[in-house]
Motif scaffolding. Structure first.
Motif, PDB file in Angstrom:
ATOM      1  N   ASP A 139      29.815   2.263  -2.613  1.00  0.00           N
ATOM      2  CA  ASP A 139      30.636   3.475  -2.506  1.00  0.00           C
ATOM      3  C   ASP A 139      30.273   4.187  -1.201  1.00  0.00           C
ATOM      4  O   ASP A 139      30.230   3.553  -0.154  1.00  0.00           O
ATOM      5  N   SER A 140      29.989   5.480  -1.233  1.00  0.00           N
ATOM      6  CA  SER A 140      29.638   6.196  -0.001  1.00  0.00           C
ATOM      7  C   SER A 140      28.133   6.357   0.155  1.00  0.00           C
ATOM      8  O   SER A 140      27.673   7.158   0.974  1.00  0.00           O
ATOM      9  N   LEU A 141      27.347   5.594  -0.613  1.00  0.00           N
ATOM     10  CA  LEU A 141      25.895   5.723  -0.592  1.00  0.00           C
ATOM     11  C   LEU A 141      25.228   4.565   0.139  1.00  0.00           C
ATOM     12  O   LEU A 141      25.684   3.422   0.084  1.00  0.00           O
ATOM     13  N   VAL A 142      24.141   4.880   0.795  1.00  0.00           N
ATOM     14  CA  VAL A 142      23.258   3.873   1.405  1.00  0.00           C
ATOM     15  C   VAL A 142      21.851   4.131   0.893  1.00  0.00           C
ATOM     16  O   VAL A 142      21.421   5.293   0.801  1.00  0.00           O
ATOM     17  N   ILE A 143      21.149   3.069   0.539  1.00  0.00           N
ATOM     18  CA  ILE A 143      19.742   3.218   0.187  1.00  0.00           C
ATOM     19  C   ILE A 143      18.900   2.350   1.115  1.00  0.00           C
ATOM     20  O   ILE A 143      19.357   1.322   1.606  1.00  0.00           O
ATOM     21  N   ARG A 144      17.694   2.800   1.363  1.00  0.00           N
ATOM     22  CA  ARG A 144      16.721   2.011   2.111  1.00  0.00           C
ATOM     23  C   ARG A 144      15.417   1.999   1.323  1.00  0.00           C
ATOM     24  O   ARG A 144      14.913   3.051   0.941  1.00  0.00           O
ATOM     25  N   VAL A 145      14.896   0.808   1.077  1.00  0.00           N
ATOM     26  CA  VAL A 145      13.595   0.652   0.443  1.00  0.00           C
ATOM     27  C   VAL A 145      12.646   0.088   1.485  1.00  0.00           C
ATOM     28  O   VAL A 145      12.958  -0.915   2.134  1.00  0.00           O
ATOM     29  N   GLN A 146      11.498   0.725   1.647  1.00  0.00           N
ATOM     30  CA  GLN A 146      10.492   0.273   2.607  1.00  0.00           C
ATOM     31  C   GLN A 146       9.218  -0.116   1.868  1.00  0.00           C
ATOM     32  O   GLN A 146       8.790   0.595   0.961  1.00  0.00           O
ATOM     33  N   VAL A 147       8.633  -1.210   2.285  1.00  0.00           N
ATOM     34  CA  VAL A 147       7.363  -1.671   1.724  1.00  0.00           C
ATOM     35  C   VAL A 147       6.427  -1.969   2.889  1.00  0.00           C
ATOM     36  O   VAL A 147       6.795  -2.686   3.823  1.00  0.00           O
ATOM     37  N   VAL A 148       5.227  -1.422   2.841  1.00  0.00           N
ATOM     38  CA  VAL A 148       4.244  -1.624   3.910  1.00  0.00           C
ATOM     39  C   VAL A 148       2.918  -2.071   3.303  1.00  0.00           C
ATOM     40  O   VAL A 148       2.466  -1.510   2.300  1.00  0.00           O
ATOM     41  N   GLY A 149       2.300  -3.085   3.913  1.00  0.00           N
ATOM     42  CA  GLY A 149       0.951  -3.479   3.510  1.00  0.00           C
ATOM     43  C   GLY A 149       0.893  -4.415   2.329  1.00  0.00           C
ATOM     44  O   GLY A 149      -0.129  -4.494   1.651  1.00  0.00           O
ATOM     45  N   ASP A 150       1.957  -5.161   2.065  1.00  0.00           N
ATOM     46  CA  ASP A 150       1.995  -6.079   0.934  1.00  0.00           C
ATOM     47  C   ASP A 150       1.306  -7.402   1.294  1.00  0.00           C
ATOM     48  O   ASP A 150       0.962  -7.663   2.450  1.00  0.00           O
ATOM     49  N   THR A 151       1.125  -8.252   0.272  1.00  0.00           N
ATOM     50  CA  THR A 151       0.586  -9.590   0.488  1.00  0.00           C
ATOM     51  C   THR A 151       1.538 -10.369   1.401  1.00  0.00           C
ATOM     52  O   THR A 151       2.757 -10.272   1.250  1.00  0.00           O
ATOM     53  N   PRO A 152       1.026 -11.122   2.383  1.00  0.00           N
ATOM     54  CA  PRO A 152       1.915 -11.869   3.286  1.00  0.00           C
ATOM     55  C   PRO A 152       2.976 -12.659   2.529  1.00  0.00           C
ATOM     56  O   PRO A 152       2.691 -13.337   1.546  1.00  0.00           O
ATOM     57  N   GLY A 153       4.209 -12.532   2.984  1.00  0.00           N
ATOM     58  CA  GLY A 153       5.316 -13.254   2.391  1.00  0.00           C
ATOM     59  C   GLY A 153       5.911 -12.614   1.156  1.00  0.00           C
ATOM     60  O   GLY A 153       6.915 -13.110   0.625  1.00  0.00           O
ATOM     61  N   GLN A 154       5.351 -11.495   0.670  1.00  0.00           N
ATOM     62  CA  GLN A 154       5.787 -10.917  -0.604  1.00  0.00           C
ATOM     63  C   GLN A 154       6.529  -9.587  -0.469  1.00  0.00           C
ATOM     64  O   GLN A 154       7.022  -9.055  -1.460  1.00  0.00           O
ATOM     65  N   ALA A 155       6.641  -9.038   0.723  1.00  0.00           N
ATOM     66  CA  ALA A 155       7.204  -7.700   0.858  1.00  0.00           C
ATOM     67  C   ALA A 155       8.670  -7.634   0.450  1.00  0.00           C
ATOM     68  O   ALA A 155       9.114  -6.654  -0.156  1.00  0.00           O
ATOM     69  N   VAL A 156       9.458  -8.668   0.762  1.00  0.00           N
ATOM     70  CA  VAL A 156      10.868  -8.655   0.385  1.00  0.00           C
ATOM     71  C   VAL A 156      11.008  -8.665  -1.134  1.00  0.00           C
ATOM     72  O   VAL A 156      11.831  -7.940  -1.703  1.00  0.00           O
TER      73      VAL A 156
ATOM     74  N   ALA B  21       0.832  -1.197   0.000  1.00  0.00           N
ATOM     75  CA  ALA B  21       0.000   0.000   0.000  1.00  0.00           C
ATOM     76  C   ALA B  21       0.870   1.251   0.000  1.00  0.00           C
ATOM     77  O   ALA B  21       0.475   2.298  -0.509  1.00  0.00           O
ATOM     78  N   SER B  22       2.078   1.140   0.558  1.00  0.00           N
ATOM     79  CA  SER B  22       3.015   2.259   0.599  1.00  0.00           C
ATOM     80  C   SER B  22       4.425   1.732   0.351  1.00  0.00           C
ATOM     81  O   SER B  22       4.781   0.646   0.800  1.00  0.00           O
ATOM     82  N   ARG B  23       5.195   2.525  -0.388  1.00  0.00           N
ATOM     83  CA  ARG B  23       6.598   2.194  -0.643  1.00  0.00           C
ATOM     84  C   ARG B  23       7.415   3.474  -0.583  1.00  0.00           C
ATOM     85  O   ARG B  23       6.915   4.541  -0.913  1.00  0.00           O
ATOM     86  N   ALA B  24       8.671   3.341  -0.188  1.00  0.00           N
ATOM     87  CA  ALA B  24       9.555   4.501  -0.154  1.00  0.00           C
ATOM     88  C   ALA B  24      10.968   4.083  -0.514  1.00  0.00           C
ATOM     89  O   ALA B  24      11.377   2.947  -0.255  1.00  0.00           O
ATOM     90  N   ILE B  25      11.696   5.004  -1.129  1.00  0.00           N
ATOM     91  CA  ILE B  25      13.131   4.836  -1.380  1.00  0.00           C
ATOM     92  C   ILE B  25      13.847   6.026  -0.759  1.00  0.00           C
ATOM     93  O   ILE B  25      13.481   7.176  -1.014  1.00  0.00           O
ATOM     94  N   GLU B  26      14.842   5.738   0.064  1.00  0.00           N
ATOM     95  CA  GLU B  26      15.641   6.784   0.694  1.00  0.00           C
ATOM     96  C   GLU B  26      17.098   6.617   0.272  1.00  0.00           C
ATOM     97  O   GLU B  26      17.596   5.485   0.171  1.00  0.00           O
ATOM     98  N   VAL B  27      17.786   7.722   0.040  1.00  0.00           N
ATOM     99  CA  VAL B  27      19.190   7.716  -0.334  1.00  0.00           C
ATOM    100  C   VAL B  27      19.960   8.535   0.697  1.00  0.00           C
ATOM    101  O   VAL B  27      19.559   9.656   1.027  1.00  0.00           O
ATOM    102  N   TYR B  28      21.066   7.969   1.190  1.00  0.00           N
ATOM    103  CA  TYR B  28      21.897   8.656   2.182  1.00  0.00           C
ATOM    104  C   TYR B  28      23.330   8.776   1.659  1.00  0.00           C
ATOM    105  O   TYR B  28      23.883   7.809   1.125  1.00  0.00           O
ATOM    106  N   GLU B  29      23.921   9.939   1.807  1.00  0.00           N
ATOM    107  CA  GLU B  29      25.327  10.126   1.502  1.00  0.00           C
ATOM    108  C   GLU B  29      26.118  10.045   2.807  1.00  0.00           C
ATOM    109  O   GLU B  29      25.940  10.867   3.709  1.00  0.00           O
ATOM    110  N   MET B  30      26.984   9.039   2.916  1.00  0.00           N
ATOM    111  CA  MET B  30      27.817   8.863   4.096  1.00  0.00           C
ATOM    112  C   MET B  30      29.182   9.500   3.848  1.00  0.00           C
ATOM    113  O   MET B  30      29.509   9.900   2.730  1.00  0.00           O
TER     114      MET B  30
END
Length: 263
Positions: A231-248, A134-143
């Motif tokens: 490299d010096s980047l980190v990303i985080r992907v978040q998934v919320v509200g998916d079908t059971p067992g399918q979020a990854v 139902a919701s997804r996000a992508i975050e990018v971090y510069e370390m």
């Protein structure tokens, strides 16, 4: 709206806004220089340019960009914000505008940017699960450097707070008369995932909620967090509200399409 359903809709936003998980096993060894073609390190600007709405549900999209303090971009943002606030005749707020904060504040990053998409508009009801999340996000971090990026992902994958652990939480009554029903977390897991060129780990869990009489308050759904470093980047992907067992799978597909566009 049914109180439990309203709580589920709110949860999707809350998790994307601030949920985090752990990090850790040792990062995979980097290929030797003799077997790997020389390439320029990825830049934060390249990473943020690849954040596009096509990667996410688009009924409600939210963008956040941080600026380097003291930079012309930061000053332009502060000037624009001060002017907008001054137009509302709020002199105190206009005198102290602040730069935006994106993603996880405690990661120790230099800069961050994020793009969140929801399959429902603000105020609309949502029934979970929702295929693809139902919701997804992508975050990018510069370390500060590659070691800091690898350490951040390893720390998150360690899941020190036990987010990706089977457990049960009791019902919570809210001050406004709504409530969060008793929640059971199951099928929780942490594992390394294949994201070519990146060190990547995924944390996941299925969640089900129940009324006081034991009946289901809402259908079960899955949530996942994918952390990756390069490299010096980190990303985080978040998934919320998916079908059971399918979020990854959803998180990995989203991350794969993102890094493919980035490359």
């Amino acid at each position: 709206m049914h109180p439990a359903r309203r709580a589920a809709a709110a949860l999707a936003i809350v998790v994307l806004a601030g949920c985090s998980a752990g990090g850790g096993s040792d990062p995979a060894a980097s290929p030797s220089a003799s077997s790997t073609p020389t390439r320029a390190p990825l830049t934060f600007e390249e990473a943020t340019a690849a954040l596009t709405e096509t990667l996410l549900p688009t009924a409600n999209v939210q963008r956040c960009d941080e600026y380097e303090p003291g930079s012309p971009e930061a000053q332009a943002y502060l000037d624009r914000l001060a002017a907008e606030v001054a137009a509302t005749q709020d002199e105190e707020a206009a005198a102290s505008p602040t730069l935006p904060q994106c993603g996880k504040p405690t990661l120790g990053d230099l800069r961050a940017a994020s793009l969140a998409g929801h399959a429902f508009a603000v105020g609309d009801p949502v029934t979970l699960p929702f295929a693809g999340g139902a919701s997804r996000a992508i975050e990018v971090y510069e370390m500060r450097d590659e070691d800091a990026a690898q350490t951040a992902v390893a720390t998150e994958a360690a899941d020190l707070d036990g987010w990706a652990a089977d457990k049960e939480t009791p019902r919570v009554d809210n001050a406004d008369g709504t409530y969060m029903p008793r929640t059971v977390v199951s099928e929780a897991a942490v594992g390394e995932v294949d994201l070519p060129g990146w060190t990547a780990w995924a944390l996941s869990r299925d969640e089900a909620s129940f009324q006081d009489d034991g009946s289901a308050a809402a259908d079960p759904y899955a949530t996942a967090l994918l952390w990756a470093a390069r490299d010096s980047l980190v990303i985080r992907v978040q998934v919320v509200g998916d079908t059971p067992g399918q979020a990854v799978a959803t998180a990995l597909d989203t991350a794969t399409r993102y890094v493919t566009a980035l490359d």
